[in-house]
Design an enzyme around this catalytic site. Structure first.
Site, short mmCIF file in Angstrom:
data_model
loop_
_atom_site.label_atom_id
_atom_site.label_comp_id
_atom_site.label_asym_id
_atom_site.label_seq_id
_atom_site.Cartn_x
_atom_site.Cartn_y
_atom_site.Cartn_z
N ASP A 1 -6.89 11.04 -11.39
CA ASP A 1 -8.26 10.81 -12.45
C ASP A 1 -7.99 11.20 -13.64
O ASP A 1 -6.96 12.23 -13.96
CB ASP A 1 -9.50 11.31 -11.70
CG ASP A 1 -9.42 12.70 -11.27
OD1 ASP A 1 -9.74 13.56 -12.15
OD2 ASP A 1 -9.03 12.92 -10.17
N ASP B 1 -10.05 13.48 -15.00
CA ASP B 1 -11.10 14.66 -14.95
C ASP B 1 -12.26 14.08 -15.64
O ASP B 1 -12.76 12.99 -15.35
CB ASP B 1 -10.47 15.91 -15.49
CG ASP B 1 -11.16 17.41 -15.12
OD1 ASP B 1 -11.69 17.14 -14.07
OD2 ASP B 1 -11.47 18.15 -16.07
#
Length: 275
Positions: free
Chosen positions: A214, A216
């Site tokens: 991802d 974050d």
């Protein structure tokens, strides 16, 4: 002089015992308590391996409660000369995309409640105070093997990366995420430290395969980090990490590690104030 045995520490979703042949389970205890789970002993292409689920096979242990010292000690006692670790990470750089593999070469420690040394002065623990150098943080020779096999497998890889390890289990705030970016960190995770430190103190060749799952929460647009997003990226990329592991193990066994392991053991010995 040294017989290669590879420990594999599987992170979230990356601890499938099916990568090993002729599997057996072994429950062990250590002077530092019990490891996260039973050790799974087996082979990859005839090379002896030991698999350990970092969070337990049911993912029931949060990052701060992992008994990192027991995990590393158990692998050392089992004769592991190497540890290949896998870790889920959030990307702090635009060019490191979800699904990308990064072979870590450095870390920043933002944990605050974890025991980071075997030399703690407690009864039945190693004697002394170990001021261990952490440069290089990861075993460069083992990193080179991982890089070689990723290229041979045609898997895109970032050859270096600094991971900032946070305490967890919560994810970062946006302000924290932006601070880590300002430090030029590449990734954020919750388990690299103290695992990498303890492995070096145990004189084990340690390298980490990080999977970016991802971005974050630092980006102004797009998905923010969440458990569902992390798990989705795992499922899409777990085969990639598994292929790297199973290809790297026999490559490691083909090399002579005597000088590397002797040098690491001497570094630990020379860092102990009582030696």
């Amino acid at each position: 002089m040294f017989s290669v045995k590879v420990g594999i520490i599987g992170g979230s979703g990356l601890d499938d015992p099916d990568i090993l042949k002729n599997r057996t389970e072994k429950k062990v205890s250590t002077p530092f308590g019990d490891p996260s789970d039973a050790l799974i002993l087996g082979e990859i292409d005839g090379v002896q391996c030991v698999l350990l689920a970092r969070h337990g096979r049911k993912h029931s242990i949060m990052p701060s409660n992992i008994n990192y010292r027991a995990n590393i000690w158990a692998l050392k006692e089992e004769g592991c000369t190497h540890i290949l670790a896998t870790t889920a990470t959030g990307s702090l750089k635009e060019h490191i995309k979800p699904g990308d593999v990064v072979i870590l070469d450095n870390f920043v420690d933002r944990t605050y409640s974890r025991k980071q040394t075997f030399f703690d002065g407690e009864p039945n623990h190693p004697i002394g105070v170990c001021h261990l150098p952490m440069e290089p943080a990861f075993c460069e020779k083992t990193r080179e093997v991982l890089l070689e096999v990723t290229k041979e497998l045609n898997i895109f890889v970032h050859e270096r990366g600094t991971a900032v390890t946070i305490e967890g289990p919560r994810f970062s705030s946006k302000a924290e995420s932006k601070i880590y970016r300002s430090w030029d960190c590449d990734l954020v995770n919750m388990t690299c430290v103290p695992e990498v430190v303890l492995a070096k103190e145990a004189a084990i060749c340690y390298a980490s395969i990080a999977l970016a799952t991802d971005y974050d929460c630092w980006k102004e647009t797009g998905e923010k980090v969440s458990v569902s997003e992390v798990l989705k990226t795992f499922k899409e990329n777990v085969a990639k990490v598994t292929n790297i592991l199973t290809s790297a193990v026999p490559r490691i066994a083909q090399q002579n590690w005597d000088s590397t392991l002797t040098e690491m053991a001497n570094a630990v010995r020379n860092s102990d104030m009582l030696k």
